[in-house]
Design a protein around this motif. Structure first.
Motif, short mmCIF file in Angstrom:
data_model
loop_
_atom_site.label_atom_id
_atom_site.label_comp_id
_atom_site.label_asym_id
_atom_site.label_seq_id
_atom_site.Cartn_x
_atom_site.Cartn_y
_atom_site.Cartn_z
N TYR A 240 -6.58 1.23 -2.28
CA TYR A 240 -6.11 0.40 -2.28
C TYR A 240 -6.53 -1.00 -1.79
O TYR A 240 -7.65 -0.66 -0.67
CB TYR A 240 -5.42 0.66 -0.27
N GLN B 186 -5.31 9.46 2.16
CA GLN B 186 -4.60 9.92 1.77
C GLN B 186 -5.38 11.34 0.72
O GLN B 186 -4.51 12.34 0.39
CB GLN B 186 -3.88 9.38 0.29
N HIS C 113 0.83 -1.23 0.24
CA HIS C 113 -0.07 0.32 0.07
C HIS C 113 1.06 1.41 -0.38
O HIS C 113 1.79 1.35 1.18
CB HIS C 113 -1.34 0.39 1.18
N THR D 138 -1.19 -1.30 -4.28
CA THR D 138 -2.45 -0.20 -4.85
C THR D 138 -2.17 -0.71 -6.44
O THR D 138 -1.44 -0.15 -6.85
CB THR D 138 -1.00 1.13 -4.50
N ARG E 96 -5.88 6.05 6.84
CA ARG E 96 -5.45 7.00 6.10
C ARG E 96 -5.55 8.00 5.38
O ARG E 96 -4.42 7.15 4.85
CB ARG E 96 -3.35 6.71 7.42
N ASP F 15 -8.26 8.59 -3.01
CA ASP F 15 -8.13 7.95 -2.25
C ASP F 15 -9.44 6.70 -1.99
O ASP F 15 -9.91 7.09 -1.48
CB ASP F 15 -7.18 7.04 -2.15
N VAL G 35 -1.07 2.37 5.49
CA VAL G 35 -2.47 3.63 4.81
C VAL G 35 -3.45 2.89 5.44
O VAL G 35 -5.00 3.69 5.61
CB VAL G 35 -2.12 3.28 2.96
N SER H 239 1.52 4.73 -0.20
CA SER H 239 1.18 6.18 0.18
C SER H 239 1.65 7.04 -0.93
O SER H 239 1.67 7.06 -1.97
CB SER H 239 2.02 7.23 1.48
N ASP I 264 3.75 4.89 7.98
CA ASP I 264 3.18 4.64 7.15
C ASP I 264 2.07 3.82 7.13
O ASP I 264 1.51 3.99 5.42
CB ASP I 264 4.42 5.62 6.35
N LEU J 150 -3.81 12.93 5.67
CA LEU J 150 -3.63 11.77 6.60
C LEU J 150 -4.41 11.81 7.86
O LEU J 150 -4.03 11.43 8.99
CB LEU J 150 -2.26 12.07 7.20
N SER K 274 2.57 10.17 -1.19
CA SER K 274 3.52 11.25 -1.59
C SER K 274 4.61 9.72 -2.47
O SER K 274 5.76 10.30 -3.19
CB SER K 274 4.15 11.24 -0.30
N ASN K 275 4.56 8.43 -2.09
CA ASN K 275 5.42 7.65 -2.28
C ASN K 275 5.13 7.88 -4.17
O ASN K 275 6.18 7.38 -5.28
CB ASN K 275 5.43 6.14 -1.48
#
Length: 312
Positions: free
Chosen positions: A180, A220, A17, A171, A218, A252, A207, A19, A205, A45, A21-22
């Protein structure tokens, strides 16, 4: 394996999963919405504690569910070795209220009682993606169960004395959507042995995670159209929302995919099915597959009345 007839995802990250930002840091990603240079400030978040999940289908699907008294492999997929029975998190107004309180507490841990009482709701300005909508892309008939109850039915019928196992599946990035997926399966099914177990807490972190009957998510990006901007005032521990020109963005959500073998039916008695189903509107950009098509809310309610007369 896709839950509808839409095009495959533009990117898929198996066994993780990832994020938001990633995902953005992934060199190969080419997505006009995801890579927009400026997005208005929004609540990021935010942690939702969600106890319910929903499965939405069309008229053909709902009639099949009541005929079989449960959920099974669609007829057009009956030759598949296995498939997924898809459910999405069903976020209630109470879930949003509680998530907002956690979000504000994370910003201002020492908020006074007066500051808490005098604050205006903020998440209602940002939770406007499909993850929070009453209408659906997948049909007019929404079955809603507590995730704990659904896991019990699945475990009782397919897992013997054991409990179902939850793993991080993938993801998937679509044009305006990040999905997700959590896969649920019996312990004796080993297709997912090398997929990470879903965490039971939010350390790091993560998700999403499952704990005590609830899926924690959490979030996004809670909106696909940011037309408001969040303003945080640290000096008086307050937040406010101001209008902003619309900026379309990715949103998301979390899906729970139950592993199903050919011939399996996740049985639920019809009385319980009737208590768990409601008619809903179909969104403008629907993903219904033939022979299903969008019904008016009146016609959908008439269909449920017909089923109640037949099976009730």
């Amino acid at each position: 394996m896709h839950k509808d007839g839409r095009t495959p995802p533009s990117a898929q990250f198996k066994k993780e999963h990832l994020s938001l930002s990633n995902i953005k840091k992934t060199v190969s990603i080419k997505n006009d919405y995801l890579l927009k240079p400026y997005i208005p400030a929004y609540p990021e978040l935010v942690e939702f504690q969600v106890e319910k999940v929903s499965h939405v289908t069309g008229e053909h699907g709902v009639r099949g569910i009541f005929a079989k008294s449960g959920f099974k492999q669609p007829s057009e997929l009956e030759n598949n070795e296995h498939y997924f029975l898809w459910w999405n998190l069903s976020v209630t107004p109470h879930d949003i209220f509680s998530a907002e309180d956690r979000f504000l507490t994370s910003l201002f841990p020492r908020r006074s009682a007066a500051q808490i009482c005098n604050g205006s709701p903020i998440l209602q300005h940002f939770t406007n993606s499909e993850a929070f909508m009453e209408e659906s892309s997948y049909g007019n008939f929404r079955f809603t169960f507590s995730l704990k109850e659904l896991l019990w039915h699945y475990g009782d019928q397919f897992c013997g004395r054991d409990s179902p196992v939850l793993h991080i599946y993938d993801t998937a990035l679509y044009k305006k959507e990040i999905q997700y997926t959590v896969v649920v399966h019996p312990p004796e099914v080993h297709l997912y042995d090398d997929y990470p177990r879903l965490p039971n807490d939010g350390v790091g972190d993560s998700v999403c995670w499952y704990n005590k009957g609830a899926m924690w998510w959490r979030c996004q990006s809670p909106s696909d159209d940011y037309n408001s901007a969040l303003e945080v005032n640290r000096s008086d521990a307050s937040v406010s929302v101001s209008p902003h020109a619309s900026v379309y963005y990715v949103w998301d959500h979390v899906s729970v995919a139950f592993h199903m073998e050919p011939g399996w039916v996740l049985h639920v008695d019809r009385d319980r099915l009737f208590r768990r189903v409601k008619a809903c509107e179909v969104s403008d950009h629907h993903l219904l597959r033939s022979p299903d098509y969008p019904l008016s809310l009146h016609d959908a309610e008439s269909t449920l009345a017909d089923l109640k007369a037949r099976y009730g």
